[in-house]
Design a protein around this motif. Structure first.
Motif, PDB file in Angstrom:
ATOM      1  N   ALA A  32       0.834  -1.202   0.000  1.00 16.20           N
ATOM      2  CA  ALA A  32       0.000   0.000   0.000  1.00 16.20           C
ATOM      3  C   ALA A  32       0.865   1.247   0.000  1.00 16.20           C
ATOM      4  O   ALA A  32       0.613   2.195  -0.762  1.00 16.20           O
ATOM      5  CB  ALA A  32      -0.937  -0.009   1.210  1.00 16.20           C
ATOM      6  N   ARG A  33       1.900   1.263   0.811  1.00 18.31           N
ATOM      7  CA  ARG A  33       2.804   2.421   0.867  1.00 18.31           C
ATOM      8  C   ARG A  33       3.445   2.670  -0.502  1.00 18.31           C
ATOM      9  O   ARG A  33       3.442   3.795  -1.013  1.00 18.31           O
ATOM     10  CB  ARG A  33       3.886   2.203   1.920  1.00 18.31           C
ATOM     11  CG  ARG A  33       4.859   3.381   2.021  1.00 18.31           C
ATOM     12  CD  ARG A  33       6.101   3.034   2.816  1.00 18.31           C
ATOM     13  NE  ARG A  33       5.806   2.716   4.187  1.00 18.31           N
ATOM     14  CZ  ARG A  33       5.944   1.521   4.754  1.00 18.31           C
ATOM     15  NH1 ARG A  33       6.355   0.489   4.019  1.00 18.31           N
ATOM     16  NH2 ARG A  33       5.676   1.330   6.023  1.00 18.31           N
ATOM     17  N   HIS A  45       0.295  14.269  -0.299  1.00 18.01           N
ATOM     18  CA  HIS A  45       0.920  14.846   0.895  1.00 18.01           C
ATOM     19  C   HIS A  45       1.323  13.742   1.857  1.00 18.01           C
ATOM     20  O   HIS A  45       2.479  13.655   2.275  1.00 18.01           O
ATOM     21  CB  HIS A  45      -0.015  15.824   1.607  1.00 18.01           C
ATOM     22  CG  HIS A  45       0.595  16.380   2.855  1.00 18.01           C
ATOM     23  ND1 HIS A  45       0.537  15.730   4.073  1.00 18.01           N
ATOM     24  CD2 HIS A  45       1.315  17.511   3.071  1.00 18.01           C
ATOM     25  CE1 HIS A  45       1.197  16.431   4.981  1.00 18.01           C
ATOM     26  NE2 HIS A  45       1.672  17.521   4.395  1.00 18.01           N
ATOM     27  N   SER A  46       0.382  12.872   2.218  1.00 22.32           N
ATOM     28  CA  SER A  46       0.670  11.816   3.186  1.00 22.32           C
ATOM     29  C   SER A  46      -0.399  10.730   3.099  1.00 22.32           C
ATOM     30  O   SER A  46      -1.469  10.931   2.526  1.00 22.32           O
ATOM     31  CB  SER A  46       0.734  12.380   4.610  1.00 22.32           C
ATOM     32  OG  SER A  46      -0.378  13.205   4.886  1.00 22.32           O
ATOM     33  N   ALA A  47      -0.116   9.586   3.698  1.00 23.94           N
ATOM     34  CA  ALA A  47      -1.049   8.468   3.714  1.00 23.94           C
ATOM     35  C   ALA A  47      -1.002   7.797   5.082  1.00 23.94           C
ATOM     36  O   ALA A  47       0.035   7.808   5.764  1.00 23.94           O
ATOM     37  CB  ALA A  47      -0.710   7.457   2.618  1.00 23.94           C
ATOM     38  N   LEU A 126      -6.843   8.263  15.404  1.00 21.65           N
ATOM     39  CA  LEU A 126      -7.173   6.916  14.946  1.00 21.65           C
ATOM     40  C   LEU A 126      -6.392   6.468  13.722  1.00 21.65           C
ATOM     41  O   LEU A 126      -6.531   5.322  13.300  1.00 21.65           O
ATOM     42  CB  LEU A 126      -8.676   6.807  14.649  1.00 21.65           C
ATOM     43  CG  LEU A 126      -9.631   7.202  15.776  1.00 21.65           C
ATOM     44  CD1 LEU A 126     -11.059   6.832  15.406  1.00 21.65           C
ATOM     45  CD2 LEU A 126      -9.244   6.573  17.099  1.00 21.65           C
ATOM     46  N   CYS A 127      -5.594   7.360  13.131  1.00 21.45           N
ATOM     47  CA  CYS A 127      -4.836   7.014  11.919  1.00 21.45           C
ATOM     48  C   CYS A 127      -3.342   6.901  12.223  1.00 21.45           C
ATOM     49  O   CYS A 127      -2.803   7.695  12.997  1.00 21.45           O
ATOM     50  CB  CYS A 127      -5.063   8.068  10.840  1.00 21.45           C
ATOM     51  SG  CYS A 127      -6.734   8.073  10.163  1.00 21.45           S
ATOM     52  N   THR A 128      -2.710   5.934  11.592  1.00 23.20           N
ATOM     53  CA  THR A 128      -1.282   5.663  11.775  1.00 23.20           C
ATOM     54  C   THR A 128      -0.513   6.105  10.539  1.00 23.20           C
ATOM     55  O   THR A 128      -0.821   5.650   9.428  1.00 23.20           O
ATOM     56  CB  THR A 128      -1.054   4.157  12.013  1.00 23.20           C
ATOM     57  OG1 THR A 128      -1.678   3.781  13.247  1.00 23.20           O
ATOM     58  CG2 THR A 128       0.428   3.821  12.067  1.00 23.20           C
ATOM     59  N   PRO A 129       0.474   6.982  10.678  1.00 24.74           N
ATOM     60  CA  PRO A 129       1.236   7.451   9.509  1.00 24.74           C
ATOM     61  C   PRO A 129       1.882   6.293   8.751  1.00 24.74           C
ATOM     62  O   PRO A 129       2.523   5.426   9.340  1.00 24.74           O
ATOM     63  CB  PRO A 129       2.294   8.370  10.123  1.00 24.74           C
ATOM     64  CG  PRO A 129       1.700   8.822  11.420  1.00 24.74           C
ATOM     65  CD  PRO A 129       0.912   7.648  11.926  1.00 24.74           C
ATOM     66  N   LEU A 130       1.698   6.305   7.443  1.00 22.25           N
ATOM     67  CA  LEU A 130       2.259   5.281   6.573  1.00 22.25           C
ATOM     68  C   LEU A 130       3.273   5.867   5.608  1.00 22.25           C
ATOM     69  O   LEU A 130       4.277   5.235   5.283  1.00 22.25           O
ATOM     70  CB  LEU A 130       1.132   4.593   5.797  1.00 22.25           C
ATOM     71  CG  LEU A 130       1.500   3.456   4.848  1.00 22.25           C
ATOM     72  CD1 LEU A 130       2.002   2.238   5.635  1.00 22.25           C
ATOM     73  CD2 LEU A 130       0.294   3.064   3.976  1.00 22.25           C
TER      74      LEU A 130
END
Length: 269
Positions: A32-33, A45-47, A126-130
């Motif tokens: 996914a990354r 920007h980010s996921a 609730l979200c984890t930086p990927l």
């Protein structure tokens, strides 16, 4: 003693981490990354990961992969098409997951004042930086208070007509199961946030959420426990959906509005 997801100052701890992703799912997280970066390039920007994977609670072949993607700009049709292709490819290539859900937003919306206690809280807690720079660094700390309850789930009354329409339109067992999982999750999480300020903590565990809810509304406890079970093992039963949209959902919407008020209307992006 219960661990209620808060730090020593009464603020939410971020609930997930890449270190908690189980061995069976590390390959899909890595894919996914890589694929998100390739698909969006400079638009990205980010996921982030959210849901059972970064909590270490995913079940092989049963759990879905949940992603939030923040773009440099508001998503266009091309960006949404890219997300659909990305989700489909990950789902097809990794049998250990059962479906892929992608939330797609522009970074300015995620950091906006109107989303501070909804999408902003969701990302920060609730979200984890990927992949990419973490937007949570620009957001405040959060507490389990009535304001947060109102802005996260205080819109159930507005959602119920759409839920009823979707239930009426469903025709196949697969459609019924998909709606059962979606509606069950939403009602259990709404039931939990209804009582969250009184309980004084946070959990994303659906079974625990239903149990906490039942302490405050014992007359509805059995319904909420059943909804939590259906969220984990959805059934193709139209009667379950009817019970949600004709009984549990309307009651929950009324009780929520009485205790916390209704969600602030959103200005269209």
């Amino acid at each position: 003693m219960e661990h209620r997801g808060l730090d020593a100052y009464g603020c939410f701890e971020r609930e997930g981490s890449l270190g908690r992703v189980q061995a069976e799912f590390k390959g899909v997280a890595a894919a996914a990354r890589e694929r998100i970066g390739e698909a969006y390039g400079r638009r990205l920007h980010s996921a982030y990961l959210y849901g059972s994977l970064p909590r270490g609670a995913a079940r092989p072949g049963r759990s879905d992969l949940d992603l939030l993607i923040a773009l440099q700009h508001e998503p266009a049709d091309e960006d949404r098409d890219t997300a659909e292709v990305l989700a489909r490819s990950l789902d097809e290539d990794f049998p250990e997951i059962d479906g892929v859900g992608i939330l797609l937003y522009g970074k300015d919306r995620l950091l906006s004042e109107q989303e501070r206690f909804d999408l902003g809280w969701f990302l920060a807690c609730l979200c984890t930086p990927l992949l990419g720079a973490d937007l949570a660094e620009h957001l405040p700390r959060y507490r389990p208070d009535s304001l947060l309850a109102r802005e996260t789930n205080g819109d159930l009354a507005d959602l119920l007509p759409r839920m009823r329409a979707r239930a009426r339109e469903a025709a196949t067992p697969e459609e019924y199961r998909k709606l059962c999982r979606s509606f069950s999750r939403h009602l259990v999480r709404t039931g939990f946030t209804l009582v969250m300020p009184r309980w004084g903590g946070w959990t994303s565990d659906l079974v625990e959420s239903a149990e906490v809810f039942g302490r405050y509304y014992p007359e509805r406890a059995a319904q909420m426990r059943a909804a939590a079970a259906a969220a984990l093992d959805p059934v193709a039963d139209p009667a379950v959906l009817r019970g949600y949209v004709e009984d549990l959902g309307p009651w929950l919407a009324d009780e929520y509005a009485a205790r916390h008020g209704t969600k602030t209307p959103r200005v269209p992006a």
